[in-house]
Structure formats: C-alpha cells, structure tokens
Design an enzyme around this catalytic site. Structure first.
Site, PDB file in Angstrom:
ATOM      1  N   GLU B  72       0.756  -1.290   0.168  1.00 48.18           N
ATOM      2  CA  GLU B  72       0.160   0.037  -0.102  1.00 48.18           C
ATOM      3  C   GLU B  72       0.919   1.298   0.105  1.00 48.18           C
ATOM      4  O   GLU B  72       0.577   2.192  -0.922  1.00 48.18           O
ATOM      5  CB  GLU B  72      -1.026   0.045   1.125  1.00 48.18           C
ATOM      6  CG  GLU B  72      -2.096  -1.064   0.897  1.00 48.18           C
ATOM      7  CD  GLU B  72      -3.021  -0.993   1.877  1.00 48.18           C
ATOM      8  OE1 GLU B  72      -2.755  -0.608   3.215  1.00 48.18           O
ATOM      9  OE2 GLU B  72      -4.271  -1.666   1.817  1.00 48.18           O
ATOM     10  N   GLU B 312      -9.145  17.295  39.863  1.00 48.21           N
ATOM     11  CA  GLU B 312      -9.948  18.713  40.001  1.00 48.21           C
ATOM     12  C   GLU B 312      -9.311  19.943  40.585  1.00 48.21           C
ATOM     13  O   GLU B 312      -9.461  21.116  40.180  1.00 48.21           O
ATOM     14  CB  GLU B 312     -11.253  18.490  40.680  1.00 48.21           C
ATOM     15  CG  GLU B 312     -12.150  17.797  39.765  1.00 48.21           C
ATOM     16  CD  GLU B 312     -13.640  17.382  40.375  1.00 48.21           C
ATOM     17  OE1 GLU B 312     -13.888  17.505  41.611  1.00 48.21           O
ATOM     18  OE2 GLU B 312     -14.347  16.853  39.562  1.00 48.21           O
TER      19      GLU B 312
END
Lengths: 108, 479
Positions: B72, B312
């Site tokens: 390819e 957080e």
C-alpha cells in the site's frame, strides 16, 4: 530505454510497423513457464514477424529483476513499447485476447 | 530472547517477542515463532504501525533482521510516516537489517490470459529474506492483490501456498488485513492464517478515540480473551498491561490508620487493612478531598511513598487548601515521598489515563495511591468503561499491596442510589459515605461506613466537623 528510442526512430523511418518491445518473466522450467514461452514465441513470429524484441527473463536466475520490474505474477509479459505499458499474466493460450491487448493489428 | 531454529523444527509453543509493549503479557510470550499471525482491523487502526514496530523492535531489541513487504505505501511514505516514532527505517535498511519491498498493484496495467501463479512474490520475498538473513516478515496488506486481478480463486490458492511456504521458511510473519463486513478480513484471510489472529479496533465516542486489541485466536497457546485497550503514542503501540485479573493476591492483616482518628474509630480494629481499597463518596462540599489528603498525609508519615492523582485541583491549589485545614503536604512533596499528579481528565482518553496511572506506578513505586475523584473520569467515558479501567487499576494495586483511596462525587442525597457509585462500589473493600445535612439551621456533616469487608464497624452515621486541625468529632468525649 535505448531500445525504445531505436524503435521510435525506426517508426518514423519506415511507416510499416513499430517494433514491439516485450519482456517475458518466467519462473524456471515450470510447465506454466514453458507453455508461456512457447505461446509467446509462436505469437510473435506469426503476427509480429521481425517487428519485435523479446527478452525472456528467468526470475529464479535473476531474482532482483522481480523487484525492479514490479513483477508479482508468473508468467508475466510486459510490453514496454509502444506505450501504454501493459502487463499480461498467464500462459497466453488465448491468442486473440493477447493480440488485442498488445494492440497488434492483423493485416491479412 | 533469540530463538535459533532449524527448518521445520518449530516446537509448538516457541514464541517470538512482538516488540509491542504489553502484548507479550497478553499472549504469554509473543507471536508464534515461525508461523504467520494475522493482524486485522479497519483503516487507521494501527495495523501498519504494528507491523513496522514488530520489525524495528525485532532488529533493535532481539537482533532479528526483518523484511517489510508493502502493498500500500511506498518505501518513502512508510519511512516518513514512522519517523516521528523514532523508527529509523532508512538507517536500518542501510545497515542491511531491514529490507523494504514496495509491491505496486496497478489494476489498469494487468491483463489475465490463462493460468498464472504468485511466483513473483515468492521470489521477491525469498530474495529479501535470504539477503539479510531475516527472521521476521511483514506483509502489509497482501489483500490488495485482490484489487489487481479478476481470478480470485487462483489468488486464494496461491496465498495458501505462500503462507505454507513461509512456515517452511521458518520466519515469523505478520500479515495485515482490512476488516471485512462479514468476516474478520475482506478476503477471509483468517481461513489461511489460523495460527494466531489479533483484531485491532478503533472507536471514536464523544470525540475521544479509544483503541482496543483482542486475541481472536491463538492455536496451541493460552491467551487473554478480553479486549485490551492500547495506545499509540510517541513510542509506538503499547497494550495496557494487565497483570492478572484473578482474585488470588495475598492479603495483609496489618492495620493502618486512615489519617483521621475519628474515622479509625469507626472500625473495631482501629483502622483499615493495609493494601485495601477505600471508596469515599459524597456530594459537593462534603470534605472528600480533606479525607483523601489526610489519608495521603498518614501514609507519608508512615514513610510510605504516596501518589496523589488530583483531577479537579491543581497541585498548588490542593497544597494551599489543605494547609488551611492543618494538613501539610508540602514537606513530603519536597522530600519526594509524595507526588501529586494534577491533570484534567478531559485532556486525554480513558486509556491514556489508565496508561498514565500504570506508568507512574511503575516509575514511582508508591505504597499508597489516591485518586480524587474517580467521578471526573466519567466525563470522558461511560460508567462501564470507567469501571473497566478501575478494575484494572485496583487489580494492579492489589497485586502490589498498595493502599488505595478513591473519592467519588455524587448527587445530593444518598450515594447508595447513585448508579456510578454502585458500579464501582463492589470493587472497593471499604466504602464510606459523607453527607451534608441541615439540622436546626446548622450545616452538619456525617460520615457513615456502608461496608467494610472483613471488619466489624460502626453502623450509625457519625457527625464530623472540619477545623483548622483537620477532621474531628465535634461531640464532647464520651465517658
């Protein structure tokens, strides 16, 4: 490449016919190889007379050629001139089809 | 490991390291030596990279030269595409360790007249293998040949012959194949390559890509059957290593403190088992991070290396806020005993986070890990995916006898009804719930042990306050 030029010149010299340049890649003495060689040789002498150059390459003896010439299948017949380039694979027993693909004009 | 092999002398369980980090653990040693392995998946799933990495690592790490036959990408494209991964294809080719052969299939140029075979490919492969003494071969993607010819029957039987020939040649082969609609590959290559089949999958959900790998088949070998997440990063492909998903880790009877004296008292043993996993749930503002930090601090005080994932709050924010409740983490951070990893979950996919957690665990070798909060991971994955990831983390923690502390944010009300919590609570050994409630116009906080495996514990909610000295029981001491 040199061959291409020669035949191009020849073509302009005499308008009789272009010289076809063919390479036949086979794998040793396998039945398919032998059949292909025979079919192509017969076809050439019958329909191309003198107007061809045929080189037969045994991939076993020249393994590098397979990579260089992008040979995947065997037997493979590569027509490098006149353009467009064509690759035929198989044993070439269908003469009519081969003639058509190679673009040989039959003048009976 | 270099496997010396004579022709036709493959022992059934001889394996070749794949060069793909983590995969050899899943396959218990690597790909079958001297046999073909089929790697299939849709476009962009990483098949070609798998092949290149198999060869490059084979050369660099195991000194096994390799041949890459590309159907390819051209040699140049291939080199450019993998250069960013630090795979020096040109250099390896120059050193005669690697051979790349690009096979161009041009349908418009090929005409069929009669019988033919694939000897051109055989000769090219044989020549390439012998010229460098290759032990590894990649065919990427040989199915492209079907696009070039009409007589698929010839090609099928030729491919069968090719794979047989490669087995006889004794090379370990990776064959890639594009995922088909009904079968694993478009041309059903899995029928010819029955030794080992690996499926790569690439999904995009909520703009976050996840890649997964599954061993569909591995003849004569045991293998993991799960879908394993894998990553493609600057080091190529790595499969997320899962040590063991079995419940056979040894357990400790040693009791450690949670870092909060009143929480320790909830348990008759005066603390929790070393190496257990704690889940702390509660709605916003129930002091989850304070409890998590207390746990981390207690761990540091025991002179244990502690890894804190803060999803957080930034590191500085965490240090400052905890200082205000008397939890000084900075000294331990400076001494290197504590490491705080602060990152927003949405920065990368779940797999990336798992990988980061596992990589840091490998590197830092902590004895305690805090993840605060695991509920943020839900912003990037479904409940079941997060659960999946946590199972893996917990499993790793258990195997290494690492104390684990997870917090999870829940909706107001009881967290027992929260589906997220339910999904992960079964993984935790100890589950403590924190709640806020208003009594007599005063905000009160409670902690309650919902479960504690193998420990008797207080059942009633216990009020608590957060003060400048941390979490305390506000009630006067009992007599």
């Amino acid at each position: 490449m040199k061959d291409k030029k020669d035949s191009a010149e020849k073509h302009s010299d005499d308008h009789f016919e272009e010289k076809m340049i063919l390479q036949l890649y086979v794998s040793g003495m396998s039945p398919k190889s032998m059949e292909a060689i025979e079919n192509i040789k017969r076809l050439c002498t019958e329909y191309l007379r003198e107007a061809y150059e045929l080189e037969i390459i045994d991939l076993y003896k020249n393994p590098g050629a397979a990579k260089e010439q992008q040979i995947i299948f065997s037997p493979s017949l590569v027509k490098t001139w006149p353009l467009p380039k064509k690759t035929l694979i198989g044993t070439f027993e269908d003469t009519e089809k081969v003639i058509k693909i190679l673009g040989i004009k039959i003048s009976e | 490991m270099i496997i010396v092999m004579a022709k036709n002398a493959t022992t059934p369980l001889s394996k070749t390291p794949s060069g793909i980090s983590g995969l050899d653990e899943v396959t218990q040693g690597g790909l079958p030596t001297g046999r073909p392995t089929l790697i299939c998946g849709s476009a962009g799933c990483g098949k070609t990279l798998f092949g290149v990495q198999f060869l490059v690592k084979g050369i660099l790490d195991y000194n096994e030269p390799g041949v890459f036959m590309s159907f390819e990408e051209t040699v140049k494209d291939l080199s450019v595409n993998v250069k960013s991964l630090g795979f020096p294809l040109d250099k390896l080719a120059a050193e005669k360790k690697l051979r790349i052969d690009y096979v161009r299939v041009e349908r418009s140029e090929i005409e069929e007249t009669g019988e033919y075979d694939l000897e051109g490919i055989f000769i090219r492969l044989n020549h390439a293998i012998d010229s460098i003494g290759a032990k590894r071969v990649v065919l990427d993607t040989i199915e492209s040949l079907f696009g070039g010819i009409e007589n698929a029957a010839i090609l099928r039987s030729e491919l069968r012959r090719l794979f047989q020939w490669l087995r006889e040649k004794g090379v370990t082969v990776v064959i890639t194949g594009e995922r088909g609609e009904k079968a694993l590959t478009r041309q059903g290559l899995e029928e010819y390559v029955s030794d080992c089949v690996i499926l790569l999958d690439f999904r995009v959900a909520d703009q976050i890509a996840t890649r997964r790998l599954r061993i569909v088949k591995y003849r004569g070998s045991e293998h993991g059957t799960n879908e394993y997440p894998f990553l493609i990063d600057d080091q190529g492909i790595s499969v997320i290593p899962i040590t063991s998903l079995q419940l056979n880790h040894s357990v400790s009877k040693e009791i450690i403190s949670t870092g909060i004296p009143m929480a320790d008292k909830l348990f008759d043993s005066g603390g929790v088992f070393k190496g257990s996993s704690l889940l702390l749930t509660g709605s916003a503002g129930t002091a989850k991070t304070i409890m998590a930090s207390s746990f981390a601090l207690a761990s540091c005080k025991r002179n244990e290396r502690t890894l804190y994932f803060s999803y957080e709050e930034s590191k500085e924010q965490l240090l400052r806020n905890m200082m205000s409740v008397g939890i000084n983490l900075r000294t331990h951070l400076q001494s290197g005993l504590l490491r705080v990893q602060s990152v927003r979950p949405s920065l990368s996919g779940l797999e990336m986070h798992l990988m980061m957690i596992l990589k840091l665990m490998e590197e830092f070798k902590p004895q305690t890990v805090v993840i605060d909060p695991i509920s943020s991971l839900l912003s990037i994955g479904s409940i079941s995916e997060v659960r999946d990831i946590l199972i893996r983390v917990i499993d790793m923690l258990k195997t290494k006898k690492i104390n684990a502390f997870f917090t999870s944010l829940t909706q107001a009300g009881s967290s027992v009804d929260d589906s997220t919590v339910l999904a992960v609570s079964s993984l935790a050994d100890i589950w403590i719930e924190l709640t806020n409630d208003c009594r007599e116009q005063q905000l009160g906080r409670n902690m309650r042990v919902i479960k504690a495996r193998g420990m008797s514990h207080e059942m009633q909610p216990q009020p608590f306050s957060t003060t400048s000295k941390g979490i305390i029981d506000p009630r006067p001491l009992k007599k």
